[in-house]
Structures are given as structure tokens and as C-alpha cells.
Write a protein that holds these residues in place. Structure first.
Motif, short mmCIF file in Angstrom:
data_model
loop_
_atom_site.label_atom_id
_atom_site.label_comp_id
_atom_site.label_asym_id
_atom_site.label_seq_id
_atom_site.Cartn_x
_atom_site.Cartn_y
_atom_site.Cartn_z
N VAL A 106 -6.31 1.78 7.69
CA VAL A 106 -7.54 1.55 8.61
C VAL A 106 -8.57 1.09 6.49
CG1 VAL A 106 -9.47 1.04 9.24
CG2 VAL A 106 -7.49 2.44 9.99
N THR A 107 -8.43 -0.48 6.07
CA THR A 107 -9.11 -0.97 4.94
C THR A 107 -10.58 -1.51 5.71
OG1 THR A 107 -8.93 -3.41 4.80
CG2 THR A 107 -7.21 -1.50 3.79
N ASP A 108 -11.88 -2.16 4.90
CA ASP A 108 -12.31 -2.09 5.69
C ASP A 108 -12.68 -3.51 6.01
OD1 ASP A 108 -15.04 0.09 3.77
OD2 ASP A 108 -14.40 -1.14 2.40
N LEU A 109 -11.77 -4.30 5.85
CA LEU A 109 -11.14 -5.62 6.50
C LEU A 109 -9.88 -5.59 7.30
CD1 LEU A 109 -12.52 -8.33 6.95
CD2 LEU A 109 -10.85 -8.62 4.56
N PHE A 110 -8.98 -4.58 6.71
CA PHE A 110 -7.60 -5.08 7.60
C PHE A 110 -8.07 -3.46 8.01
CE2 PHE A 110 -7.43 -8.91 4.77
CZ PHE A 110 -6.78 -9.34 5.21
N LYS A 111 -7.18 -3.17 9.48
CA LYS A 111 -5.97 -2.93 9.93
C LYS A 111 -5.05 -2.93 9.81
CE LYS A 111 -7.91 -0.91 13.82
NZ LYS A 111 -8.20 0.34 13.86
N ILE A 112 -3.75 -1.28 9.09
CA ILE A 112 -2.46 -1.95 8.85
C ILE A 112 -1.37 -1.05 9.69
CG2 ILE A 112 -0.96 -2.92 7.03
CD1 ILE A 112 -3.57 -2.71 5.13
N SER A 113 -0.17 -1.15 9.46
CA SER A 113 0.54 -0.57 10.67
C SER A 113 2.28 -0.51 10.08
CB SER A 113 0.78 -0.65 12.15
OG SER A 113 1.59 0.04 12.71
N TRP A 114 2.65 0.86 9.57
CA TRP A 114 3.75 0.77 8.74
C TRP A 114 5.09 1.45 10.17
CZ3 TRP A 114 4.33 -1.74 4.61
CH2 TRP A 114 3.30 -2.02 3.70
N ALA A 115 6.03 0.78 9.84
CA ALA A 115 7.02 1.33 10.49
C ALA A 115 8.35 1.81 10.33
CB ALA A 115 7.75 1.16 12.49
N CYS A 116 9.44 2.38 10.16
CA CYS A 116 10.33 1.93 9.39
C CYS A 116 11.64 2.46 10.13
CB CYS A 116 10.49 3.34 7.97
SG CYS A 116 9.79 4.89 8.24
N SER A 117 12.85 2.30 9.64
CA SER A 117 14.15 2.91 10.45
C SER A 117 15.01 2.90 9.75
CB SER A 117 14.49 1.87 12.10
OG SER A 117 14.88 0.37 11.73
N THR A 118 16.52 3.08 9.85
CA THR A 118 17.71 3.21 9.17
C THR A 118 18.23 1.99 9.76
OG1 THR A 118 18.07 5.76 8.96
CG2 THR A 118 20.06 4.44 8.56
N ALA A 119 19.10 1.13 9.25
CA ALA A 119 20.06 0.17 9.57
C ALA A 119 20.89 0.41 10.21
CB ALA A 119 20.18 -0.89 8.11
N PRO A 120 21.52 -0.52 11.19
CA PRO A 120 22.46 -0.23 12.57
C PRO A 120 23.34 0.25 11.69
CG PRO A 120 21.22 -1.41 13.46
CD PRO A 120 20.89 -1.66 11.69
N LYS A 121 23.95 -0.72 10.65
CA LYS A 121 25.53 -0.64 9.92
C LYS A 121 25.47 -0.07 8.55
CE LYS A 121 27.09 -4.45 13.09
NZ LYS A 121 27.83 -5.78 13.46
N LYS A 122 24.30 0.35 7.94
CA LYS A 122 24.49 0.74 6.86
C LYS A 122 23.14 2.10 6.61
CE LYS A 122 24.72 -3.45 5.00
NZ LYS A 122 23.99 -5.36 4.64
N ALA A 123 23.70 3.08 6.12
CA ALA A 123 22.65 4.13 5.00
C ALA A 123 21.29 3.58 4.24
CB ALA A 123 23.48 5.68 4.80
N SER A 124 20.49 2.54 5.25
CA SER A 124 20.16 2.40 4.15
C SER A 124 18.34 2.33 5.20
CB SER A 124 20.27 0.45 3.53
OG SER A 124 21.12 0.68 3.54
N LEU A 125 17.66 2.53 4.08
CA LEU A 125 15.94 2.57 5.08
C LEU A 125 15.61 0.88 5.23
CD1 LEU A 125 14.44 4.42 6.60
CD2 LEU A 125 13.12 4.36 4.46
N GLN A 126 15.05 0.37 6.77
CA GLN A 126 14.78 -0.89 6.86
C GLN A 126 12.98 -0.27 7.23
OE1 GLN A 126 17.47 -2.60 10.04
NE2 GLN A 126 17.85 -3.50 8.67
N PHE A 127 11.96 -0.86 6.54
CA PHE A 127 10.77 -0.51 7.06
C PHE A 127 9.72 -2.41 7.23
CE2 PHE A 127 10.76 -0.78 2.19
CZ PHE A 127 9.73 -1.19 1.44
#
Length: 206
Positions: free
Chosen positions: A5-26
Motif C-alpha cells: 500500500v502506498t499513499d495513492l495505490f494499493k498493489i497486489s502481487w502473485a507468482c506461480s511456476t509455469a505449467p510446462k516449464k520450471a520457470s517463475l511467472q509473476f
């Protein structure tokens, strides 16, 4: 899933592992809170570090490790990687953001309710405006060829069972032998909603 949370914005983050790759998606989703307080409408942008040229029809900004086109100005078209980010982390971040706004407003409403119980009837117009402003958080209808369609489709599928949709409710009581009421927001899921086809009603009435 995380929240900032900032003075003006509310921000949410999420991540997961790509279904067919061992790579992080965020992905992150940010909303300008003046959208809620005064009905300011945001023109959503997509960020991959820096903002891209293409606009979205969303009322929020979206950021993520998306795949870009060769010019690095727009998202790569027909990218399974981008679709997975929109359908996964983006949706989870969007839902977390809406849940956070709901919790924040519930706290404000409880303070308003306590003031109502103590002092009697208070202004009700603010709740009507607040309800309309919250509805602006929901994405408009997006066509299948739109690059963010996977976000739109999966978000509304998840909303079927999430009590995140505001509707007007009335609480009644008595004070000094006089009836009084409090207008407030109640939260329901998409499957509890009734959708009215306004054009059909107008045709039937004419």
C-alpha cells in the motif's frame, strides 16, 4: 500472494511456476484508490519494467514478466506464456486486491455503523456513490481476440464463488422510539447475482 500500500495505490502481487516449464511467472495488479474514493476512472496500462504502448480496457494497471514482441513495445501476440500469466498470477493478484479493498471498506463501515447506533440517522448518499465506484473495479466485457482475454475469462470464473460483489443493504433499528435505518454494502458472489436485460424490459413495457 502479497500486498503493498502506498499513499495513492494499493498493489497486489502473485507468482506461480509455469505449467510446462520450471520457470517463475509473476504479476502485479495496482489500483489508484481515488477510483474508490471519488470515482476517478483509471486507464489501465501494462508494465514490463516500463509501461508498454498498448492500452488495456482494465480499470487497473498490470505488471509481470510477460513476453514482448521484437520491438519490445507491446506484448507478444498469441503467446502461451502471456496467457498463462494473465490466467494465473494476474487473476490471483486481482482477487487479492479486491479482497483487500473489501476488508478496508468493511472496517470503515463498522465505524459508520457504530456512529449510527450512537447518533441516529446519518447521510446515505455516500454509500450509493461508493457502491457505484467499486463496480468500476470490475473489467468490462472483453472480446476473445483481446490480448488480456484470459485474465477477463478466468477472473469472472473465480468470482462465481467469491463474495466480492457489492450490493446495497439496509439495517433498521429504533432510537428514542423512532425507527431509523442504515444503508450499507453487503457482499455477494457472482452466482448470487441476478442479471437484468434492460432492453428486454423496455421492449416489454412499450
Amino acid at each position: 500472494v502479497g500486498l503493498e500500500v502506498t499513499d495513492l495505490f494499493k498493489i497486489s502481487w502473485a507468482c506461480s511456476t509455469a505449467p510446462k516449464k520450471a520457470s517463475l511467472q509473476f504479476a502485479g495488479v495496482a489500483v489508484n484508490m481515488s477510483l474508490i474514493s471519488c470515482g476517478h476512472k483509471e486507464e489501465g496500462k501494462i508494465f514490463v519494467g516500463l509501461p508498454l504502448k498498448e492500452k488495456t480496457e482494465l480499470p487497473v494497471h498490470v505488471s509481470g514478466n510477460f513476453s514482448l514482441d521484437p520491438g519490445r513495445n507491446n506484448l507478444h501476440k498469441e503467446s502461451a506464456w502471456n496467457d498463462e500469466i494473465f490466467a494465473g498470477p494476474c487473476v490471483e493478484a486481482y482477487l487479492e486486491l479486491m479482497q483487500s479493498i473489501k476488508v478496508h471498506l468493511e472496517s470503515e463501515q463498522e465505524e459508520r455503523r457504530l456512529a449510527w447506533l450512537k447518533h441516529g440517522n446519518i447521510k446515505h448518499e455516500e454509500i450509493f456513490e461508493l457502491g457505484k465506484n467499486i463496480q468500476m473495479l470490475f473489467p468490462p466485457m472483453i472480446q476473445k481476440q483481446n490480448i488480456i482475454y484470459e485474465l477477463f475469462k478466468n477472473l469472472y470464473q473465480k468470482l462465481e464463488d467469491k463474495e466480492l460483489i457489492p450490493c446495497l443493504a439496509i439495517e433498521t433499528g429504533f432510537r428514542q422510539k423512532k425507527s431509523q435505518y442504515l444503508s450499507k454494502l453487503r457482499w455477494i458472489s457472482l452466482k448470487e447475482c441476478i442479471f437484468v436485460e434492460e432492453e428486454k424490459i423496455y421492449r416489454d413495457l412499450s
